[in-house]
Design an enzyme around this catalytic site. Sequence first.
Site, PDB file in Angstrom:
ATOM      1  N   CYS A 112       0.816  -1.224   0.000  1.00 34.39           N
ATOM      2  CA  CYS A 112       0.000   0.000   0.000  1.00 34.39           C
ATOM      3  C   CYS A 112       0.846   1.268   0.000  1.00 34.39           C
ATOM      4  CB  CYS A 112      -0.945   0.014   1.194  1.00 34.39           C
ATOM      5  SG  CYS A 112      -2.111  -1.354   1.168  1.00 34.39           S
ATOM      6  N   HIS A 252      -3.151   7.423   2.110  1.00 33.27           N
ATOM      7  CA  HIS A 252      -3.562   6.105   1.621  1.00 33.27           C
ATOM      8  C   HIS A 252      -4.978   5.831   2.116  1.00 33.27           C
ATOM      9  CE1 HIS A 252      -3.897   1.982   0.737  1.00 33.27           C
ATOM     10  NE2 HIS A 252      -3.689   1.552   1.972  1.00 33.27           N
ATOM     11  N   ASN A 282      -9.862  -0.046  -0.597  1.00 33.53           N
ATOM     12  CA  ASN A 282      -8.406   0.069  -0.500  1.00 33.53           C
ATOM     13  C   ASN A 282      -7.778  -0.463  -1.792  1.00 33.53           C
ATOM     14  OD1 ASN A 282      -5.691  -0.237   0.013  1.00 33.53           O
ATOM     15  ND2 ASN A 282      -5.953  -1.193   2.017  1.00 33.53           N
TER      16      ASN A 282
HETATM   17  N1  ACO Z   1     -18.919  -8.334   7.964  1.00 33.77           N
HETATM   18  C1  ACO Z   1     -19.427  -8.622   9.161  1.00 33.77           C
HETATM   19  N2  ACO Z   1     -18.673  -8.971  10.219  1.00 33.77           N
HETATM   20  C2  ACO Z   1     -17.341  -9.052  10.014  1.00 33.77           C
HETATM   21  C3  ACO Z   1     -16.751  -8.776   8.786  1.00 33.77           C
HETATM   22  C4  ACO Z   1     -17.588  -8.419   7.725  1.00 33.77           C
HETATM   23  N3  ACO Z   1     -17.119  -8.117   6.500  1.00 33.77           N
HETATM   24  N4  ACO Z   1     -15.413  -8.932   8.888  1.00 33.77           N
HETATM   25  C5  ACO Z   1     -15.170  -9.303  10.149  1.00 33.77           C
HETATM   26  N5  ACO Z   1     -16.328  -9.391  10.846  1.00 33.77           N
HETATM   27  C6  ACO Z   1     -16.513  -9.745  12.230  1.00 33.77           C
HETATM   28  C7  ACO Z   1     -15.422 -10.627  12.751  1.00 33.77           C
HETATM   29  O1  ACO Z   1     -15.719 -11.973  12.486  1.00 33.77           O
HETATM   30  C8  ACO Z   1     -15.442 -10.325  14.230  1.00 33.77           C
HETATM   31  O2  ACO Z   1     -16.484 -11.034  14.807  1.00 33.77           O
HETATM   32  P1  ACO Z   1     -16.364 -11.629  16.293  1.00 33.77           P
HETATM   33  O3  ACO Z   1     -16.177 -10.436  17.178  1.00 33.77           O
HETATM   34  O4  ACO Z   1     -17.666 -12.329  16.483  1.00 33.77           O
HETATM   35  O5  ACO Z   1     -15.175 -12.528  16.270  1.00 33.77           O
HETATM   36  C9  ACO Z   1     -15.821  -8.866  14.270  1.00 33.77           C
HETATM   37  O6  ACO Z   1     -16.431  -8.570  13.002  1.00 33.77           O
HETATM   38  C10 ACO Z   1     -14.628  -7.956  14.435  1.00 33.77           C
HETATM   39  O7  ACO Z   1     -15.170  -6.710  14.663  1.00 33.77           O
HETATM   40  P2  ACO Z   1     -14.310  -5.521  15.178  1.00 33.77           P
HETATM   41  O8  ACO Z   1     -13.301  -5.970  16.183  1.00 33.77           O
HETATM   42  O9  ACO Z   1     -15.230  -4.446  15.577  1.00 33.77           O
HETATM   43  O10 ACO Z   1     -13.558  -5.131  13.885  1.00 33.77           O
HETATM   44  P3  ACO Z   1     -12.626  -3.873  13.737  1.00 33.77           P
HETATM   45  O11 ACO Z   1     -13.296  -2.676  14.296  1.00 33.77           O
HETATM   46  O12 ACO Z   1     -11.264  -4.209  14.200  1.00 33.77           O
HETATM   47  O13 ACO Z   1     -12.615  -3.731  12.179  1.00 33.77           O
HETATM   48  C11 ACO Z   1     -11.194  -4.032  10.319  1.00 33.77           C
HETATM   49  C12 ACO Z   1     -12.023  -4.715  11.403  1.00 33.77           C
HETATM   50  C13 ACO Z   1     -12.112  -3.221   9.443  1.00 33.77           C
HETATM   51  C14 ACO Z   1     -10.517  -5.112   9.477  1.00 33.77           C
HETATM   52  C15 ACO Z   1     -10.151  -3.125  10.970  1.00 33.77           C
HETATM   53  O14 ACO Z   1      -9.431  -3.820  11.924  1.00 33.77           O
HETATM   54  C16 ACO Z   1      -9.207  -2.523   9.968  1.00 33.77           C
HETATM   55  O15 ACO Z   1      -9.586  -1.771   9.116  1.00 33.77           O
HETATM   56  N6  ACO Z   1      -7.899  -2.833  10.099  1.00 33.77           N
HETATM   57  C17 ACO Z   1      -6.941  -2.355   9.168  1.00 33.77           C
HETATM   58  C18 ACO Z   1      -6.953  -3.262   8.014  1.00 33.77           C
HETATM   59  C19 ACO Z   1      -6.549  -2.599   6.745  1.00 33.77           C
HETATM   60  O16 ACO Z   1      -6.835  -1.464   6.479  1.00 33.77           O
HETATM   61  N7  ACO Z   1      -5.892  -3.373   5.912  1.00 33.77           N
HETATM   62  C20 ACO Z   1      -5.538  -2.875   4.648  1.00 33.77           C
HETATM   63  C21 ACO Z   1      -4.106  -2.898   4.394  1.00 33.77           C
HETATM   64  S1  ACO Z   1      -3.134  -2.120   5.600  1.00 33.77           S
HETATM   65  C22 ACO Z   1      -3.252  -0.573   5.271  1.00 33.77           C
HETATM   66  O17 ACO Z   1      -3.533  -0.264   4.151  1.00 33.77           O
HETATM   67  C23 ACO Z   1      -2.992   0.436   6.298  1.00 33.77           C
END
Ligand code: ACO
Length: 325
Positions: A112, A252, A282
């Site tokens: 990224c 980004h 993204n």
């Molecule tokens: N739909 C519904 N539920 C989902 C989904 C989905 N698409 N994906 C995950 N869940 C569930 C999980 O199973 C989990 O359930 P559980 O609690 O029963 O186990 C729960 O949602 C997790 O929820 P949160 O902890 O509230 O999730 P969070 O607020 O951490 O958000 C996310 C998750 C969006 C992935 C976040 O951590 C994030 O954006 N992280 C950065 C990831 C990123 O941007 N990666 C890209 C590359 S790195 C970069 O570019 C910087």
Amino acid sequence: MGSRIVATGRATPRTRVTNHELARRMDTTDEWVRTRTGIEQRYVMSSGESLVDIAAEASRTALQRAGVAASQLDAIVVGTVSSDFGFPSFACQLQHRLGLDTIPAFDVAAACSGFVYALSVADSTMRAGDYERLLVVGADALSTMVDWNDRSTAVLFGDGAGAVVMVREPSDRGVLGSLLRSSGAYWDLLYVRNRGVRTTIDAEARRVNEDAIRMKGPELFKIAVRSMEDISRKVAERAAVPLEEIALIVPHQANLRIINAVAERLGLGADKVFTNVNRYGNTSAASVPIALDEAVEARRIHDNDLIMLNACGGGLTWGANLIRW
Ligand code: ACO
């Protein structure tokens, strides 16, 4: 003598997929994706489409706006982790697609952060006096690397390409400085094991999970916020530019919550941060140049404005560029 971006361009695949459409394929909801990430839709590759074609389209737009013929380019630098081949590089394929030959063309693999890295490399080579006119591209298709059954990653990524034309000129305008960082210790926060395997959303064959993108989302979230804040402060400090003088940050576009948290820590209001993650998801290395192109088009950037680009991604890698537009 420095380097200045004189024009920008962008392009995406044809297929637009909304959260509602994803919710019909997997156990997710529009509400979950919007509130956790800010994403509402993304463009994804379909079978038969080529990311090199998409990058060529973005490049031609930038070249045409710059009034620079492709034949006048001295080199091509592409930030990407999405070459269809282990080798040759994406940049070599793009060179050929643009009808060029012999000029150096190479990839910079920083996930990224790819465009921020590529811009820094391009600026350095131009300052060294090696090149007069350069094409810098960010292009990625991470949708072809996800497991479409894994809702925790499949909803996040979109595909596309952004391009800029840079010229070497004696001017106060241009890239004032860049800072790049990486930390291999965090490699397993975001990775894909098998770079050679591609599956598009419409393909029959589904990617097996072991070969798909793996991500530790919550850890990545925290490190992304910290590292983007830190690198933004440092690049401004090194150029002796107070943060409040920055007219616009083009970050980004991974997640609206990451973008807002970084802006808040830097003490910058929403009017100073460009976002379009809602429409693209993204797009990895393409996200910064696509956002830059839209910011220019929306007249959010004016001559002599101080602009900051920043990013964080797999590697981990992170970095920032400070530009007087
Ligand atoms: N739909 C519904 N539920 C989902 C989904 C989905 N698409 N994906 C995950 N869940 C569930 C999980 O199973 C989990 O359930 P559980 O609690 O029963 O186990 C729960 O949602 C997790 O929820 P949160 O902890 O509230 O999730 P969070 O607020 O951490 O958000 C996310 C998750 C969006 C992935 C976040 O951590 C994030 O954006 N992280 C950065 C990831 C990123 O941007 N990666 C890209 C590359 S790195 C970069 O570019 C910087």
